[in-house]
Design an enzyme around this catalytic site. Structure first.
Site: not given
Ligand SMILES: Cc1cn([C@H]2C[C@H](O)[C@@H](COP(=O)(O)OP(=O)(O)O[C@H]3O[C@H](C)C(=O)[C@H](O)[C@H]3O)O2)c(=O)[nH]c1=O
Length: 177
Positions: A23, A28, A43-45, A55, A58, A68, A115, A128, A165-166
């Site tokens: 299939r 996991e 928290q998941d982003n 990106r 930070h 993370k 990161h 993440y 910003k960066d």
């Protein structure tokens, strides 16, 4: 699950076991019981980016620092963790790794690191987990091309797309950590 340590203490690469069959496949992507570090993610982003987006770098300051666990669901990035723990023997050193939907690799970035990632394919989905909540006022960062860190982002400079910003982030030596 395969764990590979990096030269930066506490930062490691995780490769989940993948179960393939007619299939497709199953893995996991995270299991708290099997995770080799004592951390509780809250928290998941997820971000989606085109090739050339960069990106980072930070981090959140002080009590709002985040560990993370990062991975790529679709596409490919060069992911980079920079050790900015003031007392660390590897302060200012970085570790970079290709994460993509084929290698299923994940990078655990402990608290005390900056990161960032460079996107190497269009329509890349980056996902993440964070062990501390987003706190805008505690946000900080380092400019991607800090000469003292000297990261090869695997992108030509003229194709790199940064947020406004960066673009304004300082060099590491300008920060009081
Ligand atoms: C990080 C974050 C952002 N936001 C809002 C704030 C902005 O309105 C919007 C985009 O935020 P930003 O431009 O900071 O997103 P990235 O440039 O992807 O930032 C992330 O990229 C680097 C690689 C990281 O490691 C950090 O997790 C994070 O800083 O989402 C939220 O609502 N919650 C959040 O947790």
């Amino acid at each position: 699950m395969k764990i590979t340590n990096t030269p930066l203490a506490g930062c490691f690469v995780l490769e989940p076991q993948v179960f393939g069959d007619a299939r497709g496949s199953f893995m996991e992507s995270y299991n708290e019981q099997k995770f080799p570090a004592k951390v509780h993610f809250v928290q998941d982003n997820q971000s989606i980016s085109q090739k050339g987006v960069l990106r980072g770098l930070h981090f959140q300051k002080g009590e709002h620092a985040q560990a993370k666990l990062v991975r790529v669901i679709r596409g490919e990035v060069l992911d980079v963790a920079v050790d900015i723990r003031p007392d660390s023997e590897t302060f200012g050193q970085h570790f970079s790794i290709i994460l993509n939907a084929e290698n299923n690799k994940q990078l655990f970035v402990p608290r005390g690191f900056a990161h960032g990632f460079a996107v190497l394919e269009d329509n890349t989905i980056f996902a993440y987990k964070c062990d501390n909540f987003y706190h805008k006022e505690a946000e900080s960062g380092i400019i991607y091309n800090d000469p003292d860190i000297a990261i090869d982002w695997m992108l030509d400079d003229d194709e790199i797309m940064l947020s406004d910003k960066d673009k304004l982030l300082p060099n590491l030596k300008m920060l009081s950590l």
